[in-house]
Design an enzyme around this catalytic site. Structure first.
Site, PDB file in Angstrom:
ATOM      1  N   ASP A  69       0.818  -1.207   0.000  1.00  0.00           N
ATOM      2  CA  ASP A  69       0.000   0.000   0.000  1.00  0.00           C
ATOM      3  C   ASP A  69       0.857   1.264   0.000  1.00  0.00           C
ATOM      4  O   ASP A  69       2.073   1.219   0.217  1.00  0.00           O
ATOM      5  CB  ASP A  69      -0.903   0.025   1.229  1.00  0.00           C
ATOM      6  CG  ASP A  69      -2.015  -1.014   1.159  1.00  0.00           C
ATOM      7  OD1 ASP A  69      -2.347  -1.453   0.042  1.00  0.00           O
ATOM      8  OD2 ASP A  69      -2.546  -1.382   2.222  1.00  0.00           O
ATOM      9  N   TYR A 124       6.412  -9.915   6.895  1.00  0.00           N
ATOM     10  CA  TYR A 124       6.308  -8.475   7.115  1.00  0.00           C
ATOM     11  C   TYR A 124       6.794  -8.151   8.513  1.00  0.00           C
ATOM     12  O   TYR A 124       6.611  -8.940   9.442  1.00  0.00           O
ATOM     13  CB  TYR A 124       4.856  -7.997   6.980  1.00  0.00           C
ATOM     14  CG  TYR A 124       4.370  -7.830   5.564  1.00  0.00           C
ATOM     15  CD1 TYR A 124       4.469  -6.599   4.915  1.00  0.00           C
ATOM     16  CD2 TYR A 124       3.802  -8.894   4.874  1.00  0.00           C
ATOM     17  CE1 TYR A 124       4.008  -6.433   3.617  1.00  0.00           C
ATOM     18  CE2 TYR A 124       3.342  -8.747   3.574  1.00  0.00           C
ATOM     19  CZ  TYR A 124       3.446  -7.512   2.956  1.00  0.00           C
ATOM     20  OH  TYR A 124       2.999  -7.358   1.674  1.00  0.00           O
TER      21      TYR A 124
END
Length: 276
Positions: A69, A124
Site C-alpha cells: 500500500d 512483514y
C-alpha cells in the site's frame, strides 16, 4: 525523459531474471501501477524501458511478488521480467532506478518463474511508533494467531477467501522500538496492520487475550483500524532463490541517510518544543 538511443549490436538470448528490491515507500502511492500516480512498478518499468531491457512490460512478463500500500516500505520485494539484455539489466538497473528504490540481489530464473505464485511465504515487519507497556502480553496474544484462521476481522476482505495460514509471529524490541514480525503463506489487504492494531491494544493494557480470540471466532461491531502504513516493511519474500548480491549505488545510500537525518532533526525539534 528521452529514451536511451544507444544501438546495442549484440543481444543475448532472452533470459528470465528476478531481482530482490528495496524501496522507501514514503513518496510512492503504493507498489501497483496507477494512472497519474507515482508507484514502484511504474518507476521500475520506466527505468527498464529507458535502458531498452524491454519495450512492452506485458510481453516481458514483468511481475511483482505482491502489492504494498501507499507508504509501505520493502527490503524483500521480488520482481521478475524477461529480457534479451540480461547483462545490462544487472549492471545498470541500480544506476537508472530512482534513489528511493534499488535492487540488492539478482538471479537467473526458468522462463516460467512467477514471483507471486512461486512464493513459498512472505514476511512483514511492523515497527510501532509508541512503546507498549507490556510487550510480553503482546507476544503471548500473538501466538493465538499462529495457524490457519478466518481473518475476516483482521483485514479488508473484498470477496477474498478470509482463511490464511500464519507460519510464525513474534513481537520483539530493537534499538528502542517494539516490532511485530509475521510470516505467512499469503496475506489479506491490511491484515498485518490490523493485527498490529489489535496487539498494541493488548500491549497498552486496553484489551487482553480474550479480545484476540473473539476477533478470530466471531463477529465484531466495530472493525479494526489498520495501524499507520509508515511502520510496515515487506521484509522477505521466499521464492527459494539464492540471490547474487548487487551493490547499492551511492545516491541511494545518500538518499536514505538524508531522510534519516531529516527525521532525526524533526524528532529533536519536537522534543525542544515539548520541553519549552
Amino acid at each position: 525523459m528521452a529514451k536511451d538511443q544507444t544501438v546495442h549490436a549484440t543481444r543475448a538470448a532472452p533470459m528470465r531474471l528476478a531481482f530482490r528490491v528495496s524501496y522507501l515507500g514514503s513518496r510512492f502511492f503504493g507498489s501497483q501501477m496507477q494512472a497519474g500516480c507515482r508507484t514502484v512498478e511504474g518507476d521500475f518499468i520506466a527505468s527498464c524501458q529507458h535502458l531498452d531491457l524491454f519495450s512492452d512490460w506485458r510481453e516481458a512478463g514483468f511481475l511483482f511478488s505482491g502489492r504494498t500500500d501507499r507508504g509501505v516500505h520493502a527490503c524483500g520485494q521480488v520482481v521478475a521480467f524477461t529480457t534479451d539484455a540480461p547483462a545490462r539489466a544487472i549492471q545498470t538497473l541500480n544506476l537508472r532506478l530512482p534513489p528511493d528504490c534499488w535492487c540488492t540481489g539478482y538471479a537467473e530464473m526458468p522462463p516460467e518463474f512467477h514471483p507471486r505464485y512461486d512464493a513459498r511465504s512472505r514476511t512483514y515487519r511492523y515497527y510501532f511508533s509508541a512503546t507498549p507497556r507490556d510487550v510480553a502480553a503482546m507476544e503471548m496474544a500473538a501466538q493465538l494467531l499462529v495457524g490457519s484462521h478466518n481473518f475476516t476481522n483482521f483485514a479488508r476482505i473484498r470477496n477474498k477467501n478470509p482463511w490464511r495460514n500464519i507460519l510464525r509471529i513474534t513481537v520483539g524490541e530493537e534499538e528502542g522500538f517494539t516490532y511485530l514480525e509475521v510470516k505467512a503463506e499469503s496475506f489479506l489487504w491490511h491484515q498485518v496492520r490490523c493485527i498490529a492494531t489489535a496487539l498494541f491494544q493488548v500491549g497498552a493494557g486496553e484489551k487482553d487475550e480474550t479480545f484476540i480470540i473473539s476477533l478470530l471466532e466471531g463477529d465484531v461491531q466495530r472493525a479494526l483500524q489498520p495501524a499507520p502504513a509508515e511502520g510496515l516493511i515487506l521484509w522477505e519474500t521466499d521464492c527459494g532463490i539464492d540471490w547474487m548480491p548487487m551493490p547499492v549505488v551511492r545516491r541511494s545510500v545518500t538518499h536514505i541517510v538524508q531522510v534519516g537525518r531529516h527525521h532525526a532533526l524533526m524528532a529533536k525539534v519536537c522534543n525542544v518544543l515539548r520541553d519549552t
